[in-house]
Design a protein around this motif. Structure first.
Motif, short mmCIF file in Angstrom:
data_model
loop_
_atom_site.label_atom_id
_atom_site.label_comp_id
_atom_site.label_asym_id
_atom_site.label_seq_id
_atom_site.Cartn_x
_atom_site.Cartn_y
_atom_site.Cartn_z
N GLY A 193 -75.28 -60.93 -37.24
CA GLY A 193 -75.33 -60.46 -35.85
C GLY A 193 -74.72 -61.42 -34.86
O GLY A 193 -75.20 -61.56 -33.73
N GLU A 194 -73.62 -62.08 -35.25
CA GLU A 194 -72.99 -63.07 -34.39
C GLU A 194 -71.49 -62.81 -34.23
O GLU A 194 -70.89 -62.13 -35.06
CB GLU A 194 -73.12 -64.48 -35.02
N VAL A 195 -70.94 -63.42 -33.20
CA VAL A 195 -69.51 -63.65 -33.14
C VAL A 195 -69.33 -65.14 -33.41
O VAL A 195 -69.90 -65.99 -32.70
CB VAL A 195 -68.91 -63.26 -31.78
N VAL A 196 -68.56 -65.46 -34.43
CA VAL A 196 -68.31 -66.84 -34.80
C VAL A 196 -66.97 -67.26 -34.20
O VAL A 196 -65.96 -66.58 -34.41
CB VAL A 196 -68.29 -67.01 -36.33
N ILE A 197 -66.96 -68.35 -33.46
CA ILE A 197 -65.75 -68.85 -32.83
C ILE A 197 -65.22 -70.03 -33.64
O ILE A 197 -65.95 -70.98 -33.93
CB ILE A 197 -66.00 -69.26 -31.37
N ILE A 198 -63.95 -69.94 -34.00
CA ILE A 198 -63.32 -70.95 -34.86
C ILE A 198 -62.14 -71.59 -34.14
O ILE A 198 -61.31 -70.90 -33.54
CB ILE A 198 -62.81 -70.30 -36.17
N ASP A 199 -62.08 -72.91 -34.19
CA ASP A 199 -60.88 -73.62 -33.75
C ASP A 199 -59.86 -73.47 -34.86
O ASP A 199 -60.00 -74.06 -35.94
CB ASP A 199 -61.21 -75.10 -33.50
N ALA A 200 -58.84 -72.65 -34.64
CA ALA A 200 -57.90 -72.32 -35.70
C ALA A 200 -57.03 -73.51 -36.09
O ALA A 200 -56.59 -73.62 -37.23
CB ALA A 200 -57.01 -71.16 -35.27
N ASP A 201 -56.78 -74.42 -35.14
CA ASP A 201 -55.94 -75.57 -35.43
C ASP A 201 -56.65 -76.58 -36.33
O ASP A 201 -56.04 -77.17 -37.22
CB ASP A 201 -55.49 -76.24 -34.13
N ARG A 202 -57.95 -76.75 -36.11
CA ARG A 202 -58.71 -77.68 -36.95
C ARG A 202 -59.35 -76.98 -38.15
O ARG A 202 -59.80 -77.64 -39.07
CB ARG A 202 -59.82 -78.36 -36.12
N GLY A 203 -59.44 -75.64 -38.09
CA GLY A 203 -60.08 -74.91 -39.17
C GLY A 203 -61.57 -75.13 -39.22
O GLY A 203 -62.17 -75.22 -40.30
N GLU A 204 -62.21 -75.18 -38.03
CA GLU A 204 -63.64 -75.47 -37.95
C GLU A 204 -64.36 -74.47 -37.05
O GLU A 204 -63.82 -74.03 -36.03
CB GLU A 204 -63.87 -76.88 -37.38
N VAL A 205 -65.59 -74.13 -37.43
CA VAL A 205 -66.45 -73.32 -36.58
C VAL A 205 -66.92 -74.18 -35.41
O VAL A 205 -67.45 -75.28 -35.61
CB VAL A 205 -67.66 -72.78 -37.37
N VAL A 206 -66.73 -73.69 -34.19
CA VAL A 206 -67.12 -74.46 -33.01
C VAL A 206 -68.27 -73.82 -32.23
O VAL A 206 -68.89 -74.48 -31.39
CB VAL A 206 -65.92 -74.68 -32.06
N ALA A 207 -68.56 -72.55 -32.49
CA ALA A 207 -69.65 -71.89 -31.78
C ALA A 207 -70.08 -70.62 -32.52
O ALA A 207 -69.28 -70.01 -33.24
CB ALA A 207 -69.26 -71.55 -30.34
N ARG A 208 -71.34 -70.27 -32.31
CA ARG A 208 -71.88 -69.01 -32.84
C ARG A 208 -72.60 -68.31 -31.69
O ARG A 208 -73.49 -68.89 -31.08
CB ARG A 208 -72.84 -69.26 -34.00
N VAL A 209 -72.20 -67.08 -31.41
CA VAL A 209 -72.76 -66.35 -30.27
C VAL A 209 -73.54 -65.14 -30.79
O VAL A 209 -72.95 -64.19 -31.33
CB VAL A 209 -71.64 -65.86 -29.33
N PRO A 210 -74.88 -65.13 -30.65
CA PRO A 210 -75.65 -63.95 -31.06
C PRO A 210 -75.27 -62.76 -30.17
O PRO A 210 -75.22 -62.89 -28.95
CB PRO A 210 -77.11 -64.37 -30.80
N VAL A 211 -75.01 -61.61 -30.80
CA VAL A 211 -74.56 -60.45 -30.02
C VAL A 211 -75.38 -59.19 -30.28
O VAL A 211 -75.36 -58.26 -29.47
CB VAL A 211 -73.06 -60.15 -30.28
N GLY A 212 -76.08 -59.09 -31.40
CA GLY A 212 -76.83 -57.88 -31.71
C GLY A 212 -76.60 -57.45 -33.14
O GLY A 212 -76.05 -58.18 -33.96
N LYS A 213 -77.01 -56.24 -33.44
CA LYS A 213 -76.96 -55.76 -34.82
C LYS A 213 -75.56 -55.33 -35.26
O LYS A 213 -74.83 -54.70 -34.51
CB LYS A 213 -77.92 -54.58 -35.00
#
Length: 353
Positions: A42-62
């Motif tokens: 139930g998240e949107v995962v934000i990734i820094d594409a240049d580093r190839g790393e997850v930088v944030a997780r945003v709960p959004v719902g089901k």
């Protein structure tokens, strides 16, 4: 000075000097981000594409699935569903009842990295497209067999059109006059005239059509057909079938290619197709309508697919392997696998903020 502060500093210098060179450098320094819907967590995962790393997780719902950026790139829209997740062919009468209060389209402020609003959108939204002026969403409601018209200014559904069983892919034709919706159950693409808000054509496709992509000139449509193992091509000027592109497996997988998502290269010459449980990406020439090559071993069930702004990378959301793969277009190799968890479904590409 931190990278993002430096980017804004360069933008200010460019404005003061009346030049565009520094602004371009600032935009480049801001970097590229990926926005991935994680259906299970139930998240949107934000990734820094240049580093190839997850930088944030945003709960959004089901059950977040379809994702799309606003026209200015500041917001991310994400389809949310209260219907229980189930594999194709499952007896739905044995599933838990749907939570209709969870249905809607969420809005993520990408600078703040938080959910700021959820629009009502009709039952079980899965995919959608955005009008050319950025004011309206056209949403597929899978359980209801309809497409909803969502006015973003008022937050109200202003119209609904019956489009067939299990609608999924929704794509606006480049001229903005007609929207096309796939019907998984009826094996067809439905064309809806937006001025009349009425179905004007039904185009037969291969079994279980999923996504729709248009050539840059809007004359040709490409429809991924999961159970057909290929792509249906149609003449968008006359809404008539224009052939089938068969995707043949190279490496052996239990099911072979199962076309799911699709994305056009920035120059409009290549169509990239994720092949689901075929674990591959097909590269199709738009002009000759032929598969030029296949990238195998991408991951378990690549579904959502996107292309970097420079056309050098292709990104796939691989559900069961809980990762995003980064494919180098020049070498046709997976250069990186980014673990995200949560059953990734959709992916969009934007600039870091």
């Amino acid at each position: 000075m931190p990278t993002r502060r430096k980017a804004w500093f360069l933008v200010g210098l460019a404005a003061a000097a009346g030049t565009t060179g520094l602004a371009a450098r600032a935009a480049a320094m801001a970097g590229t981000e990926l926005y991935v819907s994680a259906e299970e967590s139930g998240e949107v995962v934000i990734i820094d594409a240049d580093r190839g790393e997850v930088v944030a997780r945003v709960p959004v719902g089901k059950r977040p699935r379809g994702v799309k950026l606003s026209r200015d790139g500041k917001l991310l829209y994400v389809a949310l569903s209260g219907s229980p997740r189930a594999a194709p062919g499952v007896d739905e009468s044995k599933l838990p009842p749907p939570d209709r209060a969870a249905d809607g389209v969420g809005v993520v402020d990408l600078a703040a990295r938080k959910l700021v609003r959820t629009y009502a959108s009709g039952p079980d939204p899965e995919s959608f497209d955005l009008s050319r002026d950025g004011k309206t969403l056209y949403v597929s409601n899978e359980d209801a067999g309809t497409m909803s018209v969502l006015d973003l200014a008022t937050g109200k559904v202003t119209g609904k059109v019956a489009v067939g069983g299990e609608p999924e892919g929704v794509t606006l034709r480049p001229d903005g006059k007609t929207v096309y919706v796939t019907s998984e159950q009826d094996n067809q693409v439905v064309a809806v005239d937006l001025k009349k808000l009425a179905v004007v054509a039904r185009i037969p496709t291969g079994p279980r059509p999923r996504a729709i992509v248009f050539s840059r000139d809007g004359k040709t449509g490409f429809v991924t057909c999961e159970n057909g193992g290929g792509v249906t091509v149609f003449d968008a000027a006359h809404d008539k079938p224009a052939g089938t592109i068969k995707i043949e497996a190279v490496a052996k997988t239990p099911l072979g290619p199962r076309p799911m998502g699709a994305a056009l290269s920035p120059d409009g010459r290549q169509l990239y197709v994720s092949n689901g449980r075929g674990e591959s990406v097909a590269i199709i020439g738009v002009a000759d309508r032929k598969v030029t090559r296949l990238v195998d071993g991408v991951g378990a069930r690549p579904w959502g697919i996107a292309v970097s702004p420079d056309g050098k990378k292709v990104y796939t959301a691989n559900g069961p392997s809980n990762e995003v793969s980064v494919v180098d277009v020049a070498t046709d190799k997976v250069e990186k696998r980014i673990k995200v968890g949560g059953l990734p479904w959709g992916v969009a590409v934007g600039r870091a903020r």
